[in-house]
Scaffold this motif. Structure first.
Motif, PDB file in Angstrom:
ATOM      1  N   VAL A  64       0.873  -1.173   0.000  1.00 43.72           N
ATOM      2  CA  VAL A  64       0.000   0.000   0.000  1.00 43.72           C
ATOM      3  C   VAL A  64       0.912   1.227   0.000  1.00 43.72           C
ATOM      4  N   VAL A  65       0.823   2.019  -1.064  1.00 46.27           N
ATOM      5  CA  VAL A  65       1.699   3.182  -1.228  1.00 46.27           C
ATOM      6  C   VAL A  65       0.830   4.429  -1.314  1.00 46.27           C
ATOM      7  N   THR A  66       1.178   5.454  -0.551  1.00 44.10           N
ATOM      8  CA  THR A  66       0.465   6.723  -0.600  1.00 44.10           C
ATOM      9  C   THR A  66       1.207   7.674  -1.520  1.00 44.10           C
ATOM     10  N   TYR A  67       0.479   8.269  -2.434  1.00 43.65           N
ATOM     11  CA  TYR A  67       1.039   9.237  -3.371  1.00 43.65           C
ATOM     12  C   TYR A  67       0.475  10.597  -3.012  1.00 43.65           C
ATOM     13  N   ASP A  68       1.339  11.556  -2.714  1.00 44.84           N
ATOM     14  CA  ASP A  68       0.913  12.905  -2.356  1.00 44.84           C
ATOM     15  C   ASP A  68       1.190  13.848  -3.522  1.00 44.84           C
ATOM     16  N   PRO A  69       0.141  14.271  -4.249  1.00 44.08           N
ATOM     17  CA  PRO A  69       0.358  15.135  -5.404  1.00 44.08           C
ATOM     18  C   PRO A  69       0.845  16.536  -5.042  1.00 44.08           C
ATOM     19  N   ASN A  70       0.767  16.910  -3.759  1.00 46.08           N
ATOM     20  CA  ASN A  70       1.215  18.243  -3.339  1.00 46.08           C
ATOM     21  C   ASN A  70       2.650  18.272  -2.844  1.00 46.08           C
ATOM     22  N   GLU A  71       3.276  17.115  -2.792  1.00 45.19           N
ATOM     23  CA  GLU A  71       4.666  17.037  -2.359  1.00 45.19           C
ATOM     24  C   GLU A  71       5.529  17.812  -3.355  1.00 45.19           C
ATOM     25  N   ASP A  72       6.450  18.590  -2.897  1.00 45.48           N
ATOM     26  CA  ASP A  72       7.361  19.403  -3.705  1.00 45.48           C
ATOM     27  C   ASP A  72       7.338  19.033  -5.198  1.00 45.48           C
ATOM     28  N   PRO A  73       6.506  19.710  -5.996  1.00 45.35           N
ATOM     29  CA  PRO A  73       6.312  19.319  -7.383  1.00 45.35           C
ATOM     30  C   PRO A  73       7.564  19.412  -8.253  1.00 45.35           C
ATOM     31  N   ASP A  74       8.540  20.194  -7.844  1.00 44.71           N
ATOM     32  CA  ASP A  74       9.755  20.307  -8.652  1.00 44.71           C
ATOM     33  C   ASP A  74      10.717  19.154  -8.430  1.00 44.71           C
ATOM     34  N   ASN A  75      10.573  18.436  -7.317  1.00 42.01           N
ATOM     35  CA  ASN A  75      11.543  17.404  -6.976  1.00 42.01           C
ATOM     36  C   ASN A  75      10.984  15.990  -6.855  1.00 42.01           C
ATOM     37  N   ARG A  76       9.736  15.798  -7.131  1.00 37.25           N
ATOM     38  CA  ARG A  76       9.179  14.456  -7.037  1.00 37.25           C
ATOM     39  C   ARG A  76       8.872  13.941  -8.431  1.00 37.25           C
ATOM     40  N   ALA A  77       8.778  12.636  -8.520  1.00 35.20           N
ATOM     41  CA  ALA A  77       8.439  12.015  -9.800  1.00 35.20           C
ATOM     42  C   ALA A  77       6.993  12.323 -10.152  1.00 35.20           C
ATOM     43  N   PHE A  78       6.729  12.465 -11.416  1.00 37.49           N
ATOM     44  CA  PHE A  78       5.368  12.607 -11.926  1.00 37.49           C
ATOM     45  C   PHE A  78       4.912  11.199 -12.270  1.00 37.49           C
TER      46      PHE A  78
END
Length: 142
Positions: A64-78
């Motif tokens: 079970v993996v949580t994906y946070d779309p608001n996490e630092d958008p410049d440094n996280r994978a899309f």
């Protein structure tokens, strides 16, 4: 017809959809431990009133993996999750055998009459929110 998704809940079982969404939320609150194996998930379904089936053996691992779309958008994978081609092909073949698009019955509560003017009770809104969460996880994230 083969099972199209890793997890399947009957389209006409609104209570299981609501309870599935509530179980996902419980994983976030810590009221339920995230399952490590399908057998753990199956036990949670039974405890939480969810009638569902899964693909694979009961000892298959669950992540079970949580994906946070608001996490630092410049440094996280899309992240774009896509199904394998055979799943898309199976879905299309399945749909060509139907006269109506198979969606869970709880959508009838939302789209009865004019959905923009439909007033739902607080309980209906909460239940539909959980049902949509559960459906989203199965149909979009798995």
């Amino acid at each position: 017809m083969p099972q199209l998704h890793n997890i399947e809940i009957r389209l006409d079982d609104d209570e299981s959809w609501v309870n599935w969404g509530k179980l996902i939320y419980k994983w976030h609150t810590g009221d339920e431990k995230k399952p490590e194996k399908l057998s753990d998930l199956e036990e949670q379904w039974q405890r939480n009133g969810i009638k569902a089936t899964f693909k694979g053996k009961p000892d298959r691992e669950v992540s079970v993996v949580t994906y946070d779309p608001n996490e630092d958008p410049d440094n996280r994978a899309f992240i774009i999750t896509i199904p394998p081609k055979y799943m898309i092909d199976d879905d299309q073949k399945f749909l060509m055998t139907k006269k109506k698009y198979p969606i869970p019955d709880f959508y009838a509560q939302i789209y009865k009459d004019d959905p923009a003017k439909r007033v739902l009770s607080q309980q209906e809104m909460e239940d539909i929110g959980y049902a949509r969460l559960g459906e989203y996880v199965i149909n979009e994230c798995m």
